[in-house]
Design a protein around this motif. Structure first.
Motif, PDB file in Angstrom:
ATOM      1  N   CYS A 140       0.828  -1.219   0.000  1.00 16.50           N
ATOM      2  CA  CYS A 140       0.000   0.000   0.000  1.00 16.50           C
ATOM      3  C   CYS A 140       0.857   1.262   0.000  1.00 16.50           C
ATOM      4  N   TYR A 151       1.051   4.112  -2.832  1.00 13.31           N
ATOM      5  CA  TYR A 151       0.791   5.494  -2.481  1.00 13.31           C
ATOM      6  C   TYR A 151       1.952   6.391  -2.891  1.00 13.31           C
ATOM      7  N   TYR A 187       1.662   9.345  -5.506  1.00 14.90           N
ATOM      8  CA  TYR A 187       1.956  10.678  -4.980  1.00 14.90           C
ATOM      9  C   TYR A 187       3.027  11.364  -5.816  1.00 14.90           C
TER      10      TYR A 187
END
Length: 128
Positions: free
Chosen positions: A114, A118, A122
């Motif tokens: 995860c 991310y 990002y």
């Protein structure tokens, strides 16, 4: 020589999935039992996933997560002890530790995936 060890350690922390796969393949070559080799690979690389999650959180969020990780591990251990006590009434520490270590692997493996996703999304969003 020391720099080589640093690079090896950095590789192991950066790519723990590759190390897990390597441990599984090597142990399967010598032992031959899939289930045992799978559990051996999980047990030996759990600490790499913990270190990897800490390093990724530090690089993405610029905070030191080690104290939070230690507190999380203590809560997981307490939950494993409580569940074992409720189900079996006698606490056998070897059984509790085994369940704790497997739960830790599952949690940190999921967190690793995860947080990497991310971080990728990002960084892509900051470029665009």
């Amino acid at each position: 020589m020391i720099e080589g060890l640093y690079y090896l350690l950095a590789f192991m922390i950066t790519l723990p999935f590759a190390i897990t796969l390597l441990v599984y393949k090597l142990s399967f070559k010598f032992v031959g039992e899939k289930r045992y080799c799978f559990h051996l690979a999980i047990d030996t690389t759990t600490i790499l996933y913990i270190a990897s999650v800490a390093a990724i959180i530090y690089s993405v969020f610029s905070i030191n997560p080690m104290s939070y990780i230690i507190i999380l591990l203590l809560f997981i251990l307490m939950a494993c002890v409580f569940i074992h006590w409720k189900v079996y009434a006698d606490i056998i520490f070897a059984h509790v530790w085994k369940r704790f270590w497997k739960a830790t692997f599952l949690l940190f493996f999921t967190l690793h995936i995860c947080i990497i996703l991310y971080g990728i999304f990002y960084n892509i969003s900051t470029v665009l």
